[in-house]
Design an enzyme around this catalytic site. Sequence first.
Site, PDB file in Angstrom:
ATOM      1  N   SER A   1      -6.799   9.404  -3.061  1.00 39.53           N
ATOM      2  CA  SER A   1      -6.697   8.543  -1.884  1.00 39.53           C
ATOM      3  C   SER A   1      -5.277   8.216  -1.412  1.00 39.53           C
TER       4      SER A   1
ATOM      5  N   THR B   1     -11.448  17.381  -5.108  1.00 37.96           N
ATOM      6  CA  THR B   1     -12.369  16.223  -5.120  1.00 37.96           C
ATOM      7  C   THR B   1     -12.894  15.902  -3.723  1.00 37.96           C
TER       8      THR B   1
ATOM      9  N   THR C   1     -12.253   7.686   6.345  1.00 40.94           N
ATOM     10  CA  THR C   1     -11.085   6.872   6.695  1.00 40.94           C
ATOM     11  C   THR C   1     -10.682   7.066   8.159  1.00 40.94           C
ATOM     12  N   ASP C   2     -10.006   6.068   8.710  1.00 39.58           N
ATOM     13  CA  ASP C   2      -9.499   6.200  10.091  1.00 39.58           C
ATOM     14  C   ASP C   2      -8.392   7.257  10.169  1.00 39.58           C
ATOM     15  N   GLU C   3      -7.850   7.659   9.005  1.00 42.53           N
ATOM     16  CA  GLU C   3      -6.723   8.603   9.026  1.00 42.53           C
ATOM     17  C   GLU C   3      -7.134   9.982   9.536  1.00 42.53           C
TER      18      GLU C   3
ATOM     19  N   TYR D   1      -3.900  14.566   2.668  1.00 45.06           N
ATOM     20  CA  TYR D   1      -4.999  13.637   2.340  1.00 45.06           C
ATOM     21  C   TYR D   1      -5.964  13.533   3.524  1.00 45.06           C
TER      22      TYR D   1
ATOM     23  N   SER E   1      -8.004  16.602   4.097  1.00 43.67           N
ATOM     24  CA  SER E   1      -9.107  16.801   3.142  1.00 43.67           C
ATOM     25  C   SER E   1     -10.277  15.875   3.482  1.00 43.67           C
ATOM     26  N   LYS E   2      -9.985  14.669   3.946  1.00 46.88           N
ATOM     27  CA  LYS E   2     -11.069  13.745   4.326  1.00 46.88           C
ATOM     28  C   LYS E   2     -11.751  14.235   5.611  1.00 46.88           C
TER      29      LYS E   2
ATOM     30  N   LEU F   1       0.890   0.116  -0.195  1.00 44.35           N
ATOM     31  CA  LEU F   1       1.914  -0.810   0.306  1.00 44.35           C
ATOM     32  C   LEU F   1       1.751  -2.266  -0.141  1.00 44.35           C
TER      33      LEU F   1
ATOM     34  N   TYR G   1       9.578   2.671   4.439  1.00 45.38           N
ATOM     35  CA  TYR G   1       9.774   4.042   4.910  1.00 45.38           C
ATOM     36  C   TYR G   1      10.279   4.048   6.357  1.00 45.38           C
TER      37      TYR G   1
ATOM     38  N   ARG H   1      -0.348  -0.455  11.115  1.00 47.48           N
ATOM     39  CA  ARG H   1      -1.622  -0.288  10.406  1.00 47.48           C
ATOM     40  C   ARG H   1      -2.524  -1.477  10.755  1.00 47.48           C
TER      41      ARG H   1
ATOM     42  N   ASN I   1       4.611  -2.413   9.868  1.00 48.13           N
ATOM     43  CA  ASN I   1       4.830  -2.535   8.418  1.00 48.13           C
ATOM     44  C   ASN I   1       5.875  -3.585   8.073  1.00 48.13           C
TER      45      ASN I   1
ATOM     46  N   ASP J   1      12.128   8.377   5.290  1.00 47.81           N
ATOM     47  CA  ASP J   1      10.752   8.280   5.774  1.00 47.81           C
ATOM     48  C   ASP J   1       9.822   9.260   5.058  1.00 47.81           C
TER      49      ASP J   1
HETATM   50  P1  NAD Z   1      -8.957   4.785  -5.373  1.00 43.43           P
HETATM   51  O1  NAD Z   1      -7.961   5.870  -5.474  1.00 43.43           O
HETATM   52  O2  NAD Z   1      -8.581   3.399  -5.789  1.00 43.43           O
HETATM   53  O3  NAD Z   1     -10.267   5.165  -6.221  1.00 43.43           O
HETATM   54  C1  NAD Z   1     -10.824   6.445  -6.237  1.00 43.43           C
HETATM   55  C2  NAD Z   1     -11.790   6.507  -7.412  1.00 43.43           C
HETATM   56  O4  NAD Z   1     -12.400   7.817  -7.401  1.00 43.43           O
HETATM   57  C3  NAD Z   1     -11.124   6.359  -8.779  1.00 43.43           C
HETATM   58  O5  NAD Z   1     -11.875   5.469  -9.592  1.00 43.43           O
HETATM   59  C4  NAD Z   1     -11.137   7.766  -9.361  1.00 43.43           C
HETATM   60  O6  NAD Z   1     -11.215   7.795 -10.787  1.00 43.43           O
HETATM   61  C5  NAD Z   1     -12.412   8.318  -8.720  1.00 43.43           C
HETATM   62  N1  NAD Z   1     -12.423   9.790  -8.649  1.00 43.43           N
HETATM   63  C6  NAD Z   1     -11.434  10.598  -8.200  1.00 43.43           C
HETATM   64  N2  NAD Z   1     -11.797  11.890  -8.312  1.00 43.43           N
HETATM   65  C7  NAD Z   1     -13.067  11.897  -8.823  1.00 43.43           C
HETATM   66  C8  NAD Z   1     -13.984  12.915  -9.149  1.00 43.43           C
HETATM   67  N3  NAD Z   1     -13.689  14.217  -8.978  1.00 43.43           N
HETATM   68  N4  NAD Z   1     -15.179  12.577  -9.670  1.00 43.43           N
HETATM   69  C9  NAD Z   1     -15.498  11.247  -9.866  1.00 43.43           C
HETATM   70  N5  NAD Z   1     -14.671  10.245  -9.577  1.00 43.43           N
HETATM   71  C10 NAD Z   1     -13.457  10.555  -9.051  1.00 43.43           C
HETATM   72  O7  NAD Z   1      -9.446   4.814  -3.861  1.00 43.43           O
HETATM   73  P2  NAD Z   1      -9.916   3.632  -2.902  1.00 43.43           P
HETATM   74  O8  NAD Z   1      -8.736   3.071  -2.220  1.00 43.43           O
HETATM   75  O9  NAD Z   1     -10.836   2.756  -3.648  1.00 43.43           O
HETATM   76  O10 NAD Z   1     -10.735   4.463  -1.820  1.00 43.43           O
HETATM   77  C11 NAD Z   1     -12.121   4.733  -2.002  1.00 43.43           C
HETATM   78  C12 NAD Z   1     -12.615   5.562  -0.832  1.00 43.43           C
HETATM   79  O11 NAD Z   1     -12.398   4.853   0.395  1.00 43.43           O
HETATM   80  C13 NAD Z   1     -11.896   6.911  -0.682  1.00 43.43           C
HETATM   81  O12 NAD Z   1     -12.847   7.872  -0.315  1.00 43.43           O
HETATM   82  C14 NAD Z   1     -10.907   6.671   0.439  1.00 43.43           C
HETATM   83  O13 NAD Z   1     -10.642   7.866   1.130  1.00 43.43           O
HETATM   84  C15 NAD Z   1     -11.663   5.672   1.298  1.00 43.43           C
HETATM   85  N6  NAD Z   1     -10.840   4.759   2.110  1.00 43.43           N
HETATM   86  C16 NAD Z   1      -9.819   4.056   1.510  1.00 43.43           C
HETATM   87  C17 NAD Z   1      -9.076   3.164   2.302  1.00 43.43           C
HETATM   88  C18 NAD Z   1      -7.965   2.347   1.677  1.00 43.43           C
HETATM   89  O14 NAD Z   1      -7.240   1.658   2.420  1.00 43.43           O
HETATM   90  N7  NAD Z   1      -7.799   2.314   0.365  1.00 43.43           N
HETATM   91  C19 NAD Z   1      -9.348   3.023   3.672  1.00 43.43           C
HETATM   92  C20 NAD Z   1     -10.407   3.764   4.225  1.00 43.43           C
HETATM   93  C21 NAD Z   1     -11.145   4.621   3.433  1.00 43.43           C
HETATM   94  P1  TYD Z   2      -0.135   3.126   2.247  1.00 42.10           P
HETATM   95  O1  TYD Z   2      -0.518   1.855   1.578  1.00 42.10           O
HETATM   96  O2  TYD Z   2       0.314   4.272   1.415  1.00 42.10           O
HETATM   97  O3  TYD Z   2      -1.378   3.537   3.177  1.00 42.10           O
HETATM   98  P2  TYD Z   2      -1.496   4.709   4.314  1.00 42.10           P
HETATM   99  O4  TYD Z   2      -0.353   5.621   4.210  1.00 42.10           O
HETATM  100  O5  TYD Z   2      -2.770   5.347   3.902  1.00 42.10           O
HETATM  101  O6  TYD Z   2      -1.565   3.972   5.607  1.00 42.10           O
HETATM  102  O7  TYD Z   2       1.008   2.816   3.294  1.00 42.10           O
HETATM  103  C1  TYD Z   2       0.827   1.888   4.351  1.00 42.10           C
HETATM  104  C2  TYD Z   2       2.043   1.978   5.248  1.00 42.10           C
HETATM  105  O8  TYD Z   2       3.183   1.509   4.531  1.00 42.10           O
HETATM  106  C3  TYD Z   2       2.382   3.400   5.670  1.00 42.10           C
HETATM  107  O9  TYD Z   2       2.888   3.372   7.008  1.00 42.10           O
HETATM  108  C4  TYD Z   2       3.487   3.812   4.716  1.00 42.10           C
HETATM  109  C5  TYD Z   2       4.216   2.517   4.443  1.00 42.10           C
HETATM  110  N1  TYD Z   2       4.833   2.379   3.110  1.00 42.10           N
HETATM  111  C6  TYD Z   2       6.154   1.958   2.979  1.00 42.10           C
HETATM  112  O10 TYD Z   2       6.866   1.711   3.978  1.00 42.10           O
HETATM  113  N2  TYD Z   2       6.667   1.827   1.715  1.00 42.10           N
HETATM  114  C7  TYD Z   2       5.944   2.097   0.595  1.00 42.10           C
HETATM  115  O11 TYD Z   2       6.481   1.985  -0.536  1.00 42.10           O
HETATM  116  C8  TYD Z   2       4.582   2.507   0.738  1.00 42.10           C
HETATM  117  C9  TYD Z   2       3.738   2.809  -0.460  1.00 42.10           C
HETATM  118  C10 TYD Z   2       4.054   2.635   2.015  1.00 42.10           C
END
Ligand code: NAD
Ligand code: TYD
Length: 341
Positions: A81, A96, A120-122, A144, A147-148, A184, A201, A208, A243, A274
């Site tokens: 992720s 994955t 994800t919105d990404e 990333y 792949s999503k 972040l 960065y 965001r 940010n 960056d």
């Molecule tokens: P995370 O990285 O904290 O957790 C991912 C989990 O998946 C971990 O527990 C890891 O062990 C498990 N995992 C990875 N590969 C695996 C595999 N092959 N088989 C089984 N388990 C596996 O991620 P997160 O931030 O909790 O995100 C969860 C989901 O939400 C992801 O799909 C991510 O793309 C999506 N998402 C995240 C955000 C965000 O801001 N964090 C926003 C929108 C969507």
């Molecule tokens: P992040 O939490 O990695 O989420 P995403 O890239 O999926 O949005 O980063 C959030 C924002 O913060 C992104 O614009 C990158 C920036 N960033 C920093 O400026 N410094 C940092 O150390 C990190 C991890 C992210």
Amino acid sequence: MKLLITGGAGFIGSNFIRHILSSHPDYGVVNLDNLTYAGNLENLKDIETSPGYTFIKGDICDRKALEKIEFDTIVNFAAESHVDRSILDAQPFLRTNILGTYALLETAKKRECLFLHVSTDEVYGSTEKGFFKEDSLLQPNSPYAASKASADMLVRSYIETHKIKAIITRCSNNYGPYQFPEKLIPLVILNAMNKKPIPVYGDGMQVRDWIYVVDHCKAIDAILHSGIPGEIYNIGARNEEKNIETIKFILNKTAEKLNISEKELTGLITFVKDRSGHDRRYAIDPSKIEQEPGWKPEINFDEGITRTIEWYISNKTWWQRIISGEYKQYYEAQYGERLKT
Ligand code: NAD
Ligand code: TYD
């Protein structure tokens, strides 16, 4: 319902399991997670003995393992992720996020069960103006996000070709308890607490839309019960910020909580090189889910950040274990050079 929740030992998955077990105590939950660096059973310590909850260490790519599990609905959180890691090495993301989703789709096809895919919105990429709707073009910019987006396309193809019942959700940036400190918001909180440089960065003007993780979990719950199979739902809190402003806001709140000087904490801000391909602004339009099933976020940014800072202050053992382990090597590789400039 008997839910197969994948990636339930990660940040959002563990919050979702906690939410489901308290709001639907009669549901069964199987948490399938292969415990990568981001998977942590400590995230589930308080609920691991709950009736109806089972943990299985396993890989979503392993179709044989999936065949042995009993469930009637899949909620797929499992993923690699973190954008920065996908820049360093995209391979685990392809495995994955794409092949893992494919294995789950095959399982859903065979079982004829509902498949809720957490995306994800990404996947929409970046825009300076306006908001992406569910039918906007997908223009992912990081490995990333690509792949999503690929997984989303596969889900769509299984809906069209194999008539499976699947729903895709696309949420904005989450924050809250149990988030791995490579992202972040926890990074800023922990570096402030430990008086370490806070890497920003580029110019820090990227935007965001932040959502408290429990609100995301409630949105998924609403969609699970009232969403329409075949549909896509954007989830966002209409809470955009640059940010640098987000970082300053967190530092102000952290200084207040720890009773230390805000000036000392803002002095830790360090502008660094960056991120390559850095998306300038993520922006989604969440009107669809707001209308039907009628979900809205409940926690505003001030309240959510306060709760999050308090959580990291009270859960020192949780994050100390992380920052002294594998994460330490990643952090040094990622920031060592950048912070010298
Ligand atoms: P995370 O990285 O904290 O957790 C991912 C989990 O998946 C971990 O527990 C890891 O062990 C498990 N995992 C990875 N590969 C695996 C595999 N092959 N088989 C089984 N388990 C596996 O991620 P997160 O931030 O909790 O995100 C969860 C989901 O939400 C992801 O799909 C991510 O793309 C999506 N998402 C995240 C955000 C965000 O801001 N964090 C926003 C929108 C969507
Ligand atoms: P992040 O939490 O990695 O989420 P995403 O890239 O999926 O949005 O980063 C959030 C924002 O913060 C992104 O614009 C990158 C920036 N960033 C920093 O400026 N410094 C940092 O150390 C990190 C991890 C992210």
